[in-house]
Scaffold this active site. Structure first.
Site, PDB file in Angstrom:
ATOM      1  N   CYS A   1      54.781  16.476 -25.733  1.00 19.16           N
ATOM      2  CA  CYS A   1      54.092  15.511 -24.880  1.00 19.16           C
ATOM      3  C   CYS A   1      54.594  14.087 -25.124  1.00 19.16           C
ATOM      4  CB  CYS A   1      52.588  15.647 -25.065  1.00 19.16           C
ATOM      5  SG  CYS A   1      51.626  14.880 -23.744  1.00 19.16           S
ATOM      6  N   HIS A   2      53.807  13.209 -25.741  1.00 18.70           N
ATOM      7  CA  HIS A   2      54.274  11.869 -26.094  1.00 18.70           C
ATOM      8  C   HIS A   2      54.925  11.822 -27.472  1.00 18.70           C
ATOM      9  CE1 HIS A   2      51.489  10.692 -22.808  1.00 18.70           C
ATOM     10  NE2 HIS A   2      52.332   9.709 -22.635  1.00 18.70           N
TER      11      HIS A   2
ATOM     12  N   GLU B   1      52.520  10.370 -16.206  1.00 22.91           N
ATOM     13  CA  GLU B   1      51.972   9.089 -16.674  1.00 22.91           C
ATOM     14  C   GLU B   1      51.293   8.342 -15.536  1.00 22.91           C
ATOM     15  OE1 GLU B   1      50.870   7.933 -19.695  1.00 22.91           O
ATOM     16  OE2 GLU B   1      52.939   8.069 -20.445  1.00 22.91           O
TER      17      GLU B   1
END
Length: 234
Positions: A138-139, A169
Site C-alpha cells: 500500500c503506502h 489516492e
C-alpha cells in the site's frame, strides 16, 4: 534455510498528516495480516519503527472490538504482539544483516516519515545488497523511494512494482494532502509501475522485491514474501 526466517517489520512513527494535520499512522490490517501470516509460517517477527516506542495507529483502521478483520482481532488479543507494537525497536538500533526480510506496512503516516529517513534508506540498501527480501504494501513503498541498489541507482529502477495508486489516492480524497503521489514518484524513479482496478488485490514479485497495491493486497503480499524467502534460501 534450516532455522526459522527472521522478518523485520518497519512501521511509521508519524501520527499526523504533517504538522498539526489530521490523525494518521499505521493501517492496522496491513500490520496484522502479514504479522499473523508470518507467525503461522514459523517466522520470528520483530517490530521496529522510525522513532521506536509506540507506533501510531490510524484511527480509521480500527473498529470496535469484534468488528475488525480476523487478523486484527487476533493481533489485539495477542498480549505479546500488542506489547511489541507498544514498544517497537528504534530503527537506528536494528541491522539489516540480522534479518532475512524487511517488510513495510502502509498507512498514510508512512508518506511523511519513511521517505525522509536516512536510516531506513541505508537499511534497505544494505538489506538488498546482502541478498535479503524487501517487501512493502500500500503506502509502505514510500519507504523505497530513497533506497538504492548496489550500484547507487534507485532500488525500484527497472523493476516491476506496485503501490497505492494515484487514482486510489484521489478516491479517498487525500491526493492534495499527501507530500507526493506515490505512483507518480515511483514512475519518476524509473520503476515499472503496474496496478489493478482501484482497491482490488494486486501484488508483484520481481525477484526479491515484493510489493502490494492496497490494503486488500496485504495477505497476498505476505504470502509472496514467504515465497521469495524460500526461493532466496535455495
Amino acid at each position: 534455510m534450516l532455522r526459522p526466517p527472521r522478518i523485520l517489520m518497519i512501521l511509521t512513527s508519524s501520527a499526523t498528516m504533517g504538522a498539526g494535520g489530521e490523525p494518521t499512522g499505521l493501517w492496522f490490517e496491513e500490520l496484522a495480516t502479514p504479522f499473523t501470516t508470518f507467525v503461522d509460517a514459523g517466522a520470528a517477527v520483530a517490530l521496529a519503527s522510525i522513532a521506536g516506542g509506540p507506533a501510531p495507529i490510524d484511527p480509521r483502521s480500527l473498529k470496535p472490538k469484534g468488528e475488525n478483520a480476523p487478523s486484527v482481532e487476533r493481533f489485539l488479543a495477542d498480549a505479546a504482539a500488542s506489547a511489541a507494537l507498544a514498544a517497537t525497536l528504534p530503527l537506528s538500533d536494528t541491522a539489516a544483516e540480522d534479518y532475512d526480510a524487511v517488510f513495510l506496512p502502509g498507512g498514510h503516516g508512512t508518506m511523511w516519515d519513511l521517505p525522509r529517513s536516512d536510516a531506513l534508506a541505508g537499511l534497505l540498501g544494505t538489506a538488498w545488497a546482502a541478498g535479503r527480501v524487501v517487501a512493502a504494501v500500500c503506502h509502505g513503498p514510500a519507504g523505497l523511494v530513497r533506497a538504492t541498489d548496489g550500484t547507487g541507482a534507485p532500488l525500484v529502477r527497472g523493476r516491476r512494482v506496485t503501490a497505492f495508486s494515484d487514482s486510489e489516492e484521489r478516491a479517498v480524497g487525500l491526493a492534495e494532502r499527501v507530500p507526493f503521489l506515490l505512483e507518480t514518484r515511483l514512475r519518476d524513479l524509473g520503476a515499472r509501475y503496474e496496478r489493478a482496478a482501484d482497491f482490488q488485490p494486486f501484488v508483484l514479485a520481481d525477484g526479491r522485491l515484493v510489493t502490494g497495491q492496497n490494503p486488500a493486497s496485504s495477505a497476498l503480499t505476505a504470502r509472496l514474501t514467504l515465497d521469495a524467502l524460500a526461493e532466496a534460501s535455495r
